[in-house]
Scaffold this motif. Structure first.
Motif, PDB file in Angstrom:
ATOM      1  N   HIS A  45      26.864  26.564  29.519  1.00  0.00           N
ATOM      2  CA  HIS A  45      28.219  26.286  30.010  1.00  0.00           C
ATOM      3  C   HIS A  45      28.601  27.234  31.159  1.00  0.00           C
ATOM      4  N   VAL A  46      28.239  28.492  31.004  1.00  0.00           N
ATOM      5  CA  VAL A  46      28.547  29.466  32.049  1.00  0.00           C
ATOM      6  C   VAL A  46      27.771  29.150  33.325  1.00  0.00           C
ATOM      7  N   MET A  47      26.482  28.809  33.194  1.00  0.00           N
ATOM      8  CA  MET A  47      25.675  28.514  34.385  1.00  0.00           C
ATOM      9  C   MET A  47      26.165  27.258  35.093  1.00  0.00           C
ATOM     10  N   LYS A  48      26.484  26.262  34.346  1.00  0.00           N
ATOM     11  CA  LYS A  48      26.970  25.028  34.961  1.00  0.00           C
ATOM     12  C   LYS A  48      28.267  25.263  35.720  1.00  0.00           C
ATOM     13  N   ALA A  49      29.093  26.137  35.217  1.00  0.00           N
ATOM     14  CA  ALA A  49      30.386  26.371  35.849  1.00  0.00           C
ATOM     15  C   ALA A  49      30.310  27.281  37.063  1.00  0.00           C
ATOM     16  N   THR A  50      29.182  27.991  37.220  1.00  0.00           N
ATOM     17  CA  THR A  50      29.157  29.034  38.262  1.00  0.00           C
ATOM     18  C   THR A  50      28.114  28.840  39.352  1.00  0.00           C
ATOM     19  N   LEU A  51      27.016  28.111  39.092  1.00  0.00           N
ATOM     20  CA  LEU A  51      25.943  28.026  40.094  1.00  0.00           C
ATOM     21  C   LEU A  51      26.416  27.403  41.411  1.00  0.00           C
ATOM     22  N   GLY A  52      27.352  26.505  41.311  1.00  0.00           N
ATOM     23  CA  GLY A  52      27.814  25.849  42.533  1.00  0.00           C
ATOM     24  C   GLY A  52      28.500  26.761  43.528  1.00  0.00           C
ATOM     25  N   PHE A  53      28.818  27.974  43.137  1.00  0.00           N
ATOM     26  CA  PHE A  53      29.478  28.890  44.071  1.00  0.00           C
ATOM     27  C   PHE A  53      28.582  29.289  45.231  1.00  0.00           C
ATOM     28  N   PHE A  54      27.267  29.093  45.097  1.00  0.00           N
ATOM     29  CA  PHE A  54      26.373  29.394  46.219  1.00  0.00           C
ATOM     30  C   PHE A  54      26.700  28.543  47.450  1.00  0.00           C
ATOM     31  N   ALA A  55      27.332  27.397  47.242  1.00  0.00           N
ATOM     32  CA  ALA A  55      27.634  26.490  48.368  1.00  0.00           C
ATOM     33  C   ALA A  55      28.960  26.803  49.044  1.00  0.00           C
ATOM     34  N   LEU A  56      29.624  27.841  48.618  1.00  0.00           N
ATOM     35  CA  LEU A  56      30.899  28.183  49.253  1.00  0.00           C
ATOM     36  C   LEU A  56      30.687  28.513  50.729  1.00  0.00           C
ATOM     37  N   PRO A  57      31.636  28.202  51.572  1.00  0.00           N
ATOM     38  CA  PRO A  57      31.504  28.585  52.987  1.00  0.00           C
ATOM     39  C   PRO A  57      31.490  30.095  53.158  1.00  0.00           C
ATOM     40  N   ASN A  58      31.052  30.519  54.306  1.00  0.00           N
ATOM     41  CA  ASN A  58      30.878  31.957  54.549  1.00  0.00           C
ATOM     42  C   ASN A  58      32.210  32.671  54.725  1.00  0.00           C
ATOM     43  N   ASN A  59      33.232  31.946  55.130  1.00  0.00           N
ATOM     44  CA  ASN A  59      34.536  32.551  55.389  1.00  0.00           C
ATOM     45  C   ASN A  59      35.555  32.035  54.385  1.00  0.00           C
ATOM     46  N   PRO A  60      36.518  32.853  53.996  1.00  0.00           N
ATOM     47  CA  PRO A  60      36.701  34.249  54.443  1.00  0.00           C
ATOM     48  C   PRO A  60      35.700  35.186  53.769  1.00  0.00           C
ATOM     49  N   SER A  61      34.943  35.908  54.553  1.00  0.00           N
ATOM     50  CA  SER A  61      33.854  36.721  54.023  1.00  0.00           C
ATOM     51  C   SER A  61      34.360  37.817  53.107  1.00  0.00           C
ATOM     52  N   ASN A  62      35.528  38.336  53.375  1.00  0.00           N
ATOM     53  CA  ASN A  62      36.046  39.416  52.538  1.00  0.00           C
ATOM     54  C   ASN A  62      36.352  38.952  51.123  1.00  0.00           C
ATOM     55  N   VAL A  63      36.446  37.638  50.928  1.00  0.00           N
ATOM     56  CA  VAL A  63      36.688  37.093  49.589  1.00  0.00           C
ATOM     57  C   VAL A  63      35.412  36.487  49.017  1.00  0.00           C
ATOM     58  N   VAL A  64      34.655  35.780  49.849  1.00  0.00           N
ATOM     59  CA  VAL A  64      33.478  35.054  49.362  1.00  0.00           C
ATOM     60  C   VAL A  64      32.330  36.004  49.035  1.00  0.00           C
TER      61      VAL A  64
END
Length: 1712
Positions: free
Chosen positions: A897-916
Motif C-alpha cells: 500500500h505504501v509503495m503504490k501510494a508513493t512510487l509515482g512521485f518520481f514523475a513530479l516535475p522538476n519545479n519548484p525544486s525547493n519543494v520537489v
C-alpha cells in the motif's frame, strides 16, 4: 549659355500656358516639375507667368483642379518682381482674382485658400494700400469671405508688422462696423486678428519708439473693439470664441486707456475666470491673459493700482485650484502644459504679493482652513512657493502659519498631506519650527513614512477600480477614510522620508527637537512601517551626539514619556525578522542597537560589539541572501541565538523578567502580523527557558496560546516551537496545558458535527486547534529529555488522543498532524539511541493515517499536485520513513500500500525544486527503508528488489534528466542496502557492526532461518536477472548528466559485486574465468573511483572501460539475453545513451560474437533492424547499421544479408519509402555495406548486375507509345528505382573496391549519366518527373564517390531545373568541372559525346552539345580530337534544334586560344550568319559570342566584317529584350578596338550615328543596359579625340542611377558635343527627335532632355531654329497627350530650360 541678341522667336506664352496647365496634372511628380519650371520662368518674366496664371484661374476651382498651385506660383512671381516693375493694375487684377475666388467659397483654411491668402500678402509687401483696399471692398455688408479677409490682414500683420501698424487705423475703421454682425463660428478668426494686430503694434512701438502710431483715434477704435469683445464675444456660448476673445483681450489691456481698463475690470475679470472650468490648455491661455491684466492693473507706472485686495480675492480663489493642478501627476495629464500653467499662477500670486504681502498671507492662511481640498492644497503650494520670496515681509507672521499648519495635520487627504510635508520642510529650512509644535510636525512625517507597501498596492488597485467604474470609494488608510486623488501613498511616503532625513542631516537646529523624541516613534504599532527611517535618523543623531554620551542617557532617564530600554529591545529584536525589508530595516536596527547600547546592562555592550557585525554581514548582500531558500529560517535562528546569548550575559534576573513582560505586552503590536508573532513566540519561549519561576512560566505560556492565531500556519508553528523551548525546562507544565486544551476541544465535537450543516468557519477552527495541539505535542517531545517521554507517548498513542487529532481537512493542518506523528517516531528512535528503546504502538494504523492525510488514493494522479499538496507529501514521506524504520516489522499489505501510494512521485516535475527535491529524497529514503525491513530471506528480498527496480525503470529511461537522475539515485541507494543484506556484519537497516536493530530482529531471523540452507537464505545469481538489468543501466553510463553516469556505473558495480558474492551453482567453472571477472570488477571500481574524485577524464574513455568490464562479467546466457533486449536500449530517449548502447553491442559482438549460433545471430539482426525502424536520428541509425555490419563480418554474413534484403524488399512493396520519418532504413543499410571494406565488393557486384539487366528508359518511351506494356513498364520502373537506389548507395559508400570500379569506367559512367540526364529533363518538361528524381540522386552520389564536390554543388544548385536554358547550363557547368578536375578523361568522354550528336532524340543531342561546348575548351592536348569536334559542331549549327545551334556556336567560341587563330574566320562567319537567326536566343548567343571572339581575333579577320557587324549590331540595339540591348551595346564597344587604321573614318561615322542612342540608354530602365552603355562610351571616348570627354565619362553623375544626376550629365555632355562636334549637332538632334517615339517612356524622356539641352546651349540659332520650333511643338504636344508621368515631367523641365536659355527673346513677352 550664350544666345544671339536677336534671339529665336519662341512661343513662350504657349509654353508657359502648358506649364501652368500641368499644375493640375494627376501626377505629383509632374506637378513638382511644372512648379519648378514656372518658378524659374517667373524669376525671368514674372509678368508672363502672372498673365498665364490669371488666365487659367478665371474658371476657378471648378475648371482647374490645383488652384493652390496657381496661387503659389503667382505668389512667387509677385515676390520676384522688382519694385520698379510692379504694375498696380496687374496687382489689382491679381488681388481681385484671389479675393473673387475666396468670396465664392464657404470653405475656410483650405490649401488653395491659404495659397490665395499668401498671394495677397505678397501683393501687400509691394503695394500694401492696394491689397488692403481690395480687402476693404469685401469687408462691408454680409459676405461669406469676411473671415478670410480678416485672416489675411492678420497674416499680413504677422509678416509685415512695420508696414501694417501705420495702417491699423484704416483697418480698425472698416472692421469695427462689421463686428456686430459676425457669427459665433467666425468670431475666433476676428479675435485672433485683433491679437495679431495688437502684437504688431507692440513690435512697432518696440522697434520704432520715436514714432508713435497709437493716436487718439486708434485708441478709440481699440476701446470700441475692447468693449465689443468684452461685452458680447467673451460671453458667447461657443467656447472657442470665448477663448479667442479672452486671448485677444489679454493683448489689448496694455493698449487701451486706464480709465476704460478700470471700467472693464468688473466684467473682464469674471470673463477670464470663467474659463478655468475647462482643461489645462484653456487654463493656461486664461492665466496668461490674467497675468497680463494683473501687471497692467497693479504694477503700471502710469497710475495707482486699479484693484484693491478685496477685489482680487475672487481672482485668487479661482487661481488656488489651478495651483493644485501641478500636484496632479496623473498619467493622462500633459506635464509641460501643467507646469507652464503652474508657473503662470505663481507669477500671478507673486504680482499680488509684491503689492499686498500681508493681505495675501492672511488670505492664504484662511484658505488653508477651507473644507475644499483644492483650495487647501493650492494655498499650501502657494505658501511653499512664496515663503522664500516674501520671507522678509512675512517674518512676523510665523506663529500664525505654525498654528494653521498644526490644524491641517488632522486632514484626511493625500493631496493635503503631500503639500503639508513639502511645506514643513520649507518651514524648517527657514526656522519656522520650534517648541512642542515641532514634535507634532515630526510625528506627522514619521506617521506617513510608515505607509506600507501593501497599503500602496491596495490604493493603486482601488484607484484603477474607480477609474474603470467611475464611482467614488474612500480609501481605508490607517483606519481612516482618505479621499483618493492623483497622489499615491508611495509618493507621499517618499516625500516624508526625504523630508525627515533632511531635517536630521541638514538642519542643526532640529537636533534638540528630534532627540530623544524619535525614540517614542519605535514602539507604537502605527509607526512600524517607518522603523527603518526612524532608526536611521536616530543613528545619525547619536553619531552627532557621540561626544556627550552621558547626555544621551540623561535625556532618556529624565523623560518619563520615553520607552524603557527593555521595551525598545523587545520591539527591535522582533522587528529584525525580515532581512529583506524595505530600506535595509535589519541593518538599520542592528546599527541603532549599537548606538543605544549604553541604555542596556553593561555586559551586553561587549557581546554586541562582536555579534552584531556578524549579523550585519549576513544580511548585507540581499541578492546573495535570496539565493538561499532557507535564509529566513537561518536568520530567525540567528535572532533566537542572539537573544539567548544576550540573556546569558545579563546577570540581572529582574531585568530579564521585565523583558519578558515587555515581550508579553507587545503581542498587541503584531495583531494580524503572523511572521513577527511567530518570532515573538520563540523569543518569549527562549526567555521562559531561562526562567526558573514555574508560576511565571505557566502564566506566560497561557498568554502565548491565548494570543496566538493558530489559524495561520506560520503563527502556529512559531507557537509550537516556543512551547517546545519551554518544554525543555518545564515539560510537565507544558503537558498539563496541552491536556487541558485537548480536553476542551473534546467538548466541541457536537459543534463539529453540526458544522456540516452550517458554515465552514467552525470546521476550520477545530482544524486549527488540532493542528496546533499536534505540533505542540511534537515539539514538546522533540525538545524534552528522552528519559521521561516513553510513558507519555504510550498514553498518547495507546488511547484515542491521537485519533482525535487526525480529523483535519486543510493542507496546513494535515502537515501539522503529520509532522507531529513524525516527531513522535523520532522521539522513539532517539530514545532507542540513548538506550531506552521501546516499540511504537499502532504503527501500521499511523502509517495509514499518514497516507490518508497525503490526499493520495488509487484514482489520484501526480501531475496536478499543487504546492500545498507537495509540502504535505514531503512531510508525509519523511514521517512514513520514520515509522517504517520502527518495530514492529511491516506487513506485506502495508508495504504494498505504501509503495503504490508513493512510487509515482518520481514523475513530479522538476519545479519548484525547493519543494520537489526534498520530496524525492524522502521517497528514496522510504524505498530503501521498505527494502531493508521486508522479506524473510534472500530470494524474497531479491524478488522485492526486482519488483521495485522494474517499477523505477520507466523513470531511469525517461527523456527528462531529472527523472533519470532520481531513478538512478534510487536504484543505487537500494542496491547499497541490498548488498548490505547479502554481506555479513550488517543489520536489516544497513548498519554495520553491532547495533540496536540487530538486537531487535536477531531472534526472529534466527528462528526463521535456522533450518534453511544458505542457498535459500541468500539469493541466486539468476534471480538478479543481470542480462535484463545490464541493458537498462548500461546506456545510462553514456548519459549527458555526470550525476547519472556516476550513479549508473555504481549500479553496475553493485550488481556484479553482489552476483560474484553469491553462492555459485554446483559444477560451475573455477579458475581463469573467476580471475577475469574479479579483474574486470576491479577495473570497474577504478573507473568509479575516478568519477567520485571528479578527476579530469574523457567520458568516452569511462564508458569504454565500463563496457569492457561488463563484457567480461556477463555469462553466456546473460549475454544472449542482453543482445536480444538491445532494441529498447538503442532507442533510448537520450542520444548519447543510445550511442553508448550501440557501442556496447558492437563491443559484445566483437569480443564474444563467436559464442552466438545462427539462431542467435538471426534474432540479434532482427533486433538491430527493429532498432533502425524506431531510430530516426541519422547518426544513431548509422551506428546501428555499423553494428549490423560488424555482426555480418564477425558471424555468418549470409544470414545477415538475407535478413537485410528481406526487409528491404518488404519495404519497397509495402511502404512509401520516400516519406518515412528519418529516411528509409534499408537505404542506410546500403550505405553501410558500401562503406565496409569487406562487404562492399559483394554488394557492388549485386547492384551492377541489376543495373546491367534493367534499362533506364524504353526506346518507345520518348515516342509516347506505351502500347500494351504498362505492366511491364511498371515493373521496370520498380527495378529501375531499386537499381538506382542501390547505385546511389554504391557511389556514396566510399568503399575502395567500389570506388576503383567507378574510376575504371569513369568515362562510360559519366557519358551515360549525362545523356540520361538530358532525356530525363526532356521527360520532366512533358510532366514525367519520376525519372529525373531518380537519376539526379544517382548523379549526385557519383560526384560524391569520385570526390568532385564542386560538381556535386553544381547539381545541387540546378539539377531539378525544368527550363531548357537552365539544365543546359547545368550540363555545361558539369563538363567544365570535369575538364578541370580530370583532364585525362576529357578525350574518351568527347569521343562518346561527339557520336551522340547524331542521335535522333533532341534532348540527348542537346545534352551532348551542352557538354561538348565546354569540353572543347580543354581539348588542346589532342589536335585530331579538336578538329573532329569543330567539324561536328559546324555541321550542327544548322540543326533543327535552336538549342543545338547556339550550343554548337558557344562551343566554337570556346576553342583554345592558340588554336582559335586557325578557326577565327570560320567562327566569325558563323556568327555573322546567326546574328540574323530567326530565333532570338540564337541571336543573343551570337552577340555574346561576338564579344568573346573580338577579344582575341586578329585585325585581318575582323576588318572585312567591321561595317557589316556594326550595322547588324545597330539593328539589335533597339530590341525589346534588355539583355540583347546590353550585349549589342557592349559588342559595339568591343569593335572599337578595330576602329583604327584604314577603317577609322568609316567606323567613326558609325560611332557618331550611334552616339545619341548610347547617351539616351545610359539611363535605361534595365541596369545591364545602363552599365553596357557606360562601358561602351568609355571605350569610344579615345576614338573621338576630345580631351574633356573621358573625365566626363568617369564623373559621379555619369555613374549614378538617379535621374537628377543623369540630367546633370546630359547637360555636361551636350555642352562638350556642341563645342567639339558643332557640325554634327544636326545629326544628333535628328537622332534624338527620332527617339521621341521610342517604345520606352524613360527613353522618350531622355531624348526630350537631350534635345532640349542641345538647344539650350546652341549659339547658332539659325541652324537650330527649325529644331526649336519642332521641339517646342513636340514638347507641348507630349505634355498634353503622353500617358507617362516621367515624359510629362521631363517636358515641363525641358520647357523651363529652353525658355531660360533663350530668355532675351521672350522676356518682354506678354499674353495677349
Amino acid at each position: 549659355m550664350a544666345s544671339s541678341s536677336s534671339g529665336t522667336a519662341l512661343p513662350a506664352p504657349e509654353a508657359v500656358q502648358v506649364l501652368v496647365s500641368s499644375l493640375a496634372d494627376e501626377s505629383m511628380f509632374v506637378r513638382k516639375a511644372s512648379m519648378a519650371s514656372l518658378k524659374e520662368v517667373a524669376s525671368l518674366n514674372p509678368l508672363l507667368v502672372l498673365d498665364c496664371c490669371s488666365t487659367v484661374s478665371r474658371g476657378g476651382r471648378r475648371r482647374f483642379g490645383n488652384m493652390a498651385g496657381i496661387f503659389l506660383v503667382m505668389s512667387f512671381a509677385v515676390r520676384a518682381m522688382d519694385t520698379k516693375d510692379v504694375d498696380p493694375p496687374l496687382m489689382a487684377k491679381l488681388a481681385k482674382i484671389a479675393t473673387a475666388e475666396m468670396i465664392t467659397s464657404k470653405e475656410f483654411n483650405a490649401d488653395w485658400q491659404r495659397a490665395a491668402a499668401g498671394l495677397l500678402v505678397s501683393i501687400g509687401s509691394h503695394l500694401p494700400d492696394l491689397m488692403m483696399e481690395e480687402i476693404f471692398l469685401h469687408l462691408s455688408g454680409p459676405n461669406s469671405a469676411l473671415p478670410a479677409m480678416v485672416q489675411i490682414l492678420a497674416d499680413f500683420a504677422s509678416a509685415e508688422a512695420l508696414q501694417f501698424t501705420p495702417r491699423l487705423k484704416s483697418v480698425l475703421s472698416r472692421v469695427l462696423p462689421i463686428l456686430g454682425n459676425v457669427r459665433d463660428a467666425q468670431r475666433p478668426i476676428f479675435a485672433n486678428a485683433f491679437k495679431c494686430w495688437c502684437q504688431a503694434a507692440w513690435i512697432y512701438s518696440r522697434d520704432l519708439p520715436s514714432d508713435p502710431v497709437l493716436d487718439s483715434d486708434v485708441v478709440s477704435f481699440l476701446n470700441s473693439a475692447f468693449e465689443l469683445l468684452l461685452r458680447v464675444w467673451a460671453s458667447s456660448r461657443d467656447l472657442k470664441a470665448r477663448l479667442s476673445s479672452v486671448e485677444a483681450l489679454g493683448q489689448m489691456v496694455g493698449l487701451i486707456t486706464r480709465t476704460q481698463l478700470k471700467a472693464a475690470l468688473p466684467r473682464l475679470v469674471p470673463t477670464i475666470l470663467g474659463l478655468y472650468r475647462k482643461d489645462q490648455e484653456i487654463a493656461f491661455v486664461a492665466t496668461c491673459s490674467l497675468h497680463n491684466l494683473l501687471n497692467a492693473s497693479l504694477l503700471s507706472e502710469s497710475g495707482p493700482p486699479l484693484l484693491d485686495f478685496e477685489e482680487l480675492t475672487i481672482i485668487l480663489l479661482t487661481l488656488l485650484p489651478v495651483a493644485c493642478m501641478n500636484n496632479d501627476n496623473s498619467e493622462n495629464s500633459d506635464f509641460s502644459v501643467g507646469l507652464k500653467t503652474y508657473n503662470e499662477v505663481q507669477h500671478c500670486f507673486l504680482t499680488v504679493g509684491l503689492l499686498y504681502p500681508e493681505d495675501l498671507f492672511l488670505f492664504l492662511l484662511n484658505r488653508c482652513k477651507s473644507k475644499e481640498e483644492p483650495f487647501t492644497v493650492g494655498a499650501l503650494c502657494v505658501l511653499k512657493h512664496l515663503l522664500p520670496r516674501l520671507s522678509e515681509a512675512w517674518h512676523g507672521k510665523r506663529p500664525l502659519l505654525v498654528e494653521t499648519v498644526k490644524v491641517l495635520l488632522e486632514e484626511q487627504s493625500l493631496g493635503v498631506w503631500k503639500a503639508l510635508a513639502e511645506l514643513i520642510v520649507v518651514m524648517a529650512l527657514h526656522c519656522y519650527l520650534g517648541g512642542p509644535s515641532a514634535e507634532l510636525f515630526v510625528e506627522f512625517l514619521v506617521r506617513h513614512c510608515a505607509i506600507s507597501d501593501e497599503e500602496a498596492k491596495d490604493f493603486n488597485s482601488l484607484r484603477e477600480t474607480i477609474q474603470m467604474s467611475g464611482s467614488f470609494q474612500p480609501f481605508q488608510y490607517k483606519k481612516l477614510e482618505v479621499k483618493i486623488g492623483a497622489i499615491c501613498p508611495a509618493e507621499l511616503r517618499t516625500i516624508c522620508e526625504k523630508g525627515l532625513l533632511l531635517l536630521v542631516i541638514t538642519i542643526p537646529e532640529m537636533e534638540h527637537i528630534l532627540w530623544p523624541f524619535l525614540l517614542k516613534m519605535i514602539i507604537p504599532r502605527k509607526y512600524t512601517g517607518a522603523a527603518a527611517t526612524v532608526c536611521r535618523c536616530i543613528s545619525e543623531l547619536c553619531r552627532h551626539r557621540s561626544s556627550y554620551t552621558n547626555s544621551v542617557l540623561n535625556d532618556c532617564v529624565t523623560r518619563i514619556d520615553i520607552p524603557k530600554p527593555e521595551e525598545l529591545f523587545a520591539r527591535l529584536v522582533v522587528l529584525l525578522h525580515d532581512p529583506l525589508a524595505r530600506e535595509q530595516l535589519a541593518t538599520q536596527i542592528l546599527t541603532v542597537l549599537c548606538h543605544l547600547a549604553p541604555l542596556f546592562p553593561t555586559n551586553i555592550s561587549l557581546f554586541w560589539q562582536d555579534e552584531i557585525p556578524k549579523m550585519k554581514a549576513y544580511v548585507s548582500d540581499t541578492e546573495d541572501l535570496k539565493q538561499d531558500s532557507s535564509y529566513q529560517e537561518t536568520w530567525d535562528d540567528m535572532i533566537i541565538n542572539f537573544l539567548a546569548e544576550s540573556l546569558d550575559v545579563i546577570p540581572d534576573t529582574e531585568w530579564v523578567i521585565s523583558l519578558g513582560n515587555a515581550f508579553t505586552e507587545q503581542y498587541q503590536l503584531y495583531i494580524a502580523d503572523d511572521e513577527h508573532t511567530a518570532l515573538l513566540h520563540r523569543c518569549l519561549g527562549m526567555l521562559l527557558k531561562k526562567v526558573d519561576d514555574r508560576a511565571y512560566v505557566h502564566e506566560k505560556i497561557d498568554w502565548m496560546y491565548k494570543h496566538a492565531n493558530i489559524a495561520v500556519p506560520t503563527n502556529r508553528l512559531g507557537l509550537a516551537k516556543g512551547i517546545g523551548l519551554v518544554a525543555a525546562s518545564h515539560l510537565d507544565t507544558v503537558l498539563e496545558m496541552l491536556k487541558k486544551i485537548l480536553d476542551n476541544v473534546g467538548g466541541n465535537m457536537l459543534l463539529r458535527f453540526l458544522s456540516f450543516f452550517s458554515t465552514k468557519v467552525k470546521i476550520e477552527d477545530a482544524d486549527d486547534i488540532h493542528a496546533a495541539l499536534a505540533l505542540m505535542y511534537g515539539y514538546a517531545a522533540r525538545y524534552a529529555p528522552s528519559t521521561v517521554i516513553e510513558a507519555r507517548i504510550d498514553a498518547l498513542v495507546g488511547t484515542n488522543m491521537l485519533s482525535r487529532l487526525l480529523h483535519v481537512r486543510r493542507p496546513t493542518a494535515k502537515q501539522a498532524v503529520i509532522t507531529a506523528i513524525d516527531l513522535l517516531g523520532r522521539a522513539v528512535i532517539n530514545a532507542a539511541e540513548n538506550g531506552a528503546s521501546f516499540p511504537l504502538k499502532k504503527r501500521d494504523q499511523m502509517l495509514d493515517y499518514i497516507l490518508t492525510l497525503m490526499g493520495i488514493d488509487d484514482n489520484d494522479g501526480f501531475a496536478d499536485s499543487n504546492l500545498e499538496l507537495l509540502h504535505t507529501q514531503t512531510v508525509a514521506l519523511s514521517a512514513c520513513t520514520t515509522l517504517v524504520s520502527i518495530e514492529p516489522k511491516l506487513t506485506i499489505e502495508t508495504r504494498n500500500h505504501v509503495m503504490k501510494a508513493t512510487l509515482g512521485f518520481f514523475a513530479l516535475p522538476n519545479n519548484p525544486s525547493n519543494v520537489v527535491d526534498p520530496l524525492i529524497n524522502n521517497l528514496v529514503t522510504l524505498l530503501c527503508a521498505i527494502l531493508l525491513t521486508s522479506g524473510e530471506d534472500g530470494r524474497s528480498r531479491a524478488e522485492q528488489l526486482l519488483h521495485i527496480l522494474r517499477q523505477i525503470d520507466q523513470f531511469v529511461s525517461s527523456s527528462m534528466e531529472h527523472q533519470r537522475r532520481r531513478g538512478c539515485i534510487a536504484v543505487h541507494e537500494m542496491l547499497l542496502k541490498f548488498r548490505a543484506l547479502c554481506s555479513s556484519g550488517h543489520c536489516s537497516l544497513g548498519c554495520q557492526g553491532s547495533c540496536i536493530h540487530n538486537k531487535q530482529v536477531e531472534w526472529t531471523f534466527q528462528r526463521n532461518s535456522s533450518n534453511l540452507p544458505a542457498a535459500f537464505i541468500l539469493p541466486s545469481r539468476e534471480s538478479l536477472c543481470l542480462g535484463e538489468r545490464v541493458m537498462i543501466y548500461l546506456p545510462r553510463c553514456a548519459d549527458t548528466s555526470s550525476e547519472v553516469i556516476k550513479a549508473s556505473a555504481q549500479i553496475l558495480d553493485l550488481c556484479f559485486s553482489i552476483a560474484l558474492s553469491l553462492p555459485r551453482p554446483v559444477g560451475s567453472a573455477l579458475g581463469v574465468d573467476m580471475e577475469m571477472s574479479y579483474g574486470a570488477l576491479c577495473s570497474l571500481e577504478d573507473v568509479i573511483a575516478i568519477l567520485r574524485s571528479d578527476a579530469s577524464i574523457d567520458q568516452s574513455e569511462v564508458f569504454n572501460r565500463v563496457v569492457s568490464s561488463v563484457c567480461i562479467l556477463l555469462t553466456k546466457d546473460e549475454l544472449v539475453i542482453t543482445m536480444h533486449g538491445c532494441t529498447a536500449a538503442i532507442c533510448d530517449k537520450v542520444k548519447q545513451s543510445a550511442e553508448g548502447a550501440i557501442q556496447a553491442v558492437i563491443e559484445f559482438i566483437t569480443r564474444r560474437g563467436n559464442e552466438l549460433n545462427e539462431i542467435d545471430v538471426s534474432r540479434t539482426t532482427q533486433s538491430l533492424l527493429s532498432a533502425t525502424m524506431f531510430v530516426t536520428e541519422k547518426h544513431l541509425r548509422q551506428e546501428v547499421l555499423g553494428a549490423i555490419c560488424c555482426l555480418a563480418e564477425t558471424t555468418s554474413s549470409k544470414v545477415v544479408f538475407n535478413e537485410v534484403l528481406a526487409a528491404a524488399g518488404r519495404d519497397i512493396v509495402t511502404k512509401d519509402i520516400s516519406r518515412l520519418r528519418g529516411g528509409w532504413p534499408m537505404q542506410d543499410a546500403f550505405y553501410a555495406f558500401s562503406q565496409h571494406t569487406v562487404l562492399s565488393v559483394l554488394f557492388l557486384e549485386h547492384v551492377i548486375s541489376v543495373l546491367n539487366h534493367t534499362p533506364i528508359l524504353k526506346d518507345d518511351a520518348e515516342k509516347g507509345d506505351s502500347g500494351d506494356h504498362s505492366s511491364e513498364i511498371l515493373i521496370e520502373e520498380d527495378i529501375l528505382q531499386a537499381a538506382v537506389l542501390a547505385l546511389t548507395a554504391l557511389f556514396r559508400g566510399g568503399g575502395k573496391t567500389g570506388k576503383k570500379a567507378v574510376e575504371r569506367s569513369y568515362a562510360a559512367v559519366l557519358s551515360a549519366l549525362t545523356l540520361q540526364l538530358g532525356s530525363c529533363h526532356g521527360l520532366a518538361g512533358s510532366g514525367q518527373q519520376e525519372p529525373l528524381w531518380t537519376v539526379l540522386p544517382a548523379f549526385q552520389a557519383f560526384c560524391d564517390c569520385v570526390g568532385d564536390l564542386e560538381m556535386g554543388k553544381i547539381l545541387a544548385r540546378g539539377g531539378e531545373q525544368k527550363e531548357n536554358e537552365k539544365w543546359i547550363n547545368l550540363i555545361g557547368d558539369l563538363a567544365s568541372c570535369i575538364s578541370m578536375k580530370r583532364p585525362k578523361e576529357v578525350q574518351p568522354i568527347c569521343l562518346i559525346l561527339s557520336k551522340a550528336l547524331n542521335r535522333h532524340q533532341w534532348f540527348q543531342r542537346e545534352a551532348a552539345a551542352a557538354a561538348l561546348s565546354e569540353f572543347v575548351r580543354y581539348s588542346d592536348g589532342v589536335g585530331s580530337l579538336l578538329e573532329e569536334m569543330v567539324e561536328m559542331m559546324c555541321m550542327h549549327v544548322r540543326d533543327d534544334s535552336p538549342t543545338v545551334r547556339r550550343l554548337c556556336l558557344r562551343g566554337l567560341v570556346q576553342i583554345p586560344t592558340h588554336y582559335m587563330l586557325k578557326y577565327t574566320t570560320q567562327v566569325l562567319g558563323v556568327i555573322v550568319a546567326l546574328l540574323e537567326d530567326p530565333d532570338e536566343m540564337v541571336q543573343l548567343t551570337a552577340v555574346q559570342c561576338l564579344q568573346t571572339v573580338l577579344e582575341s581575333s586578329p585585325k585581318d579577320a575582323v576588318y572585312p566584317l567591321l561595317l557589316n557587324l556594326s550595322i547588324r549590331l545597330r539593328n539589335l540595339q533597339t530590341s525589346m529584350n534588355g539583355n540583347m540591348r546590353a550585349n549589342a551595346f557592349a559588342s559595339f564597344g568591343a569593335l572599337s578596338n578595330y576602329g583604327y587604321g584604314a577603317q577609322h573614318e568609316a567606323f567613326l561615322e558609325q560611332v557618331h550615328s550611334m552616339l545619341p542612342r548610347l547617351l539616351l540608354h545610359v539611363h535605361d530602365d534595365d541596369s545591364n543596359v545602363r552599365q553596357a552603355c557606360r562601358n561602351t562610351l568609355r571605350r569610344l571616348a579615345p576614338l573621338m579625340s576630345v580631351d574633356g570627354m573621358s573625365p566626363l565619362f568617369n564623373a559621379h553623375c555619369f555613374n549614378s542611377d538617379h535621374r537628377t544626376d543623369y540630367e546633370d550629365f546630359i547637360r555636361d555632355v551636350t555642352r562638350q558635343l556642341y563645342q567639339n562636334f558643332f557640325n554634327r549637332a544636326d545629326s544628333y538632334m535628328a537622332s534624338a527627335i527620332q527617339a521621341f517615339d521610342a517604345p520606352w517612356p524613360v527613353i522618350q524622356a531622355n531624348a526630350i532632355y537631350f534635345s532640349s539641352s542641345m538647344l539650350s546651349i546652341s549659339e547658332d540659332e539659325r541652324s537650330m531654329a527649325s529644331y526649336y520650333t519642332q521641339v517646342f511643338g513636340m514638347l507641348v504636344g507630349k505634355m498634353s497627350r503622353s500617358p507617362d508621368a516621367v515624359v510629362r515631367a521631363t517636358c515641363s523641365s525641358a520647357l523651363g530650360m529652353l525658355m531660360k536659355a533663350n530668355s532675351l527673346a521672350w522676356r518682354a513677352s506678354r499674353l495677349d
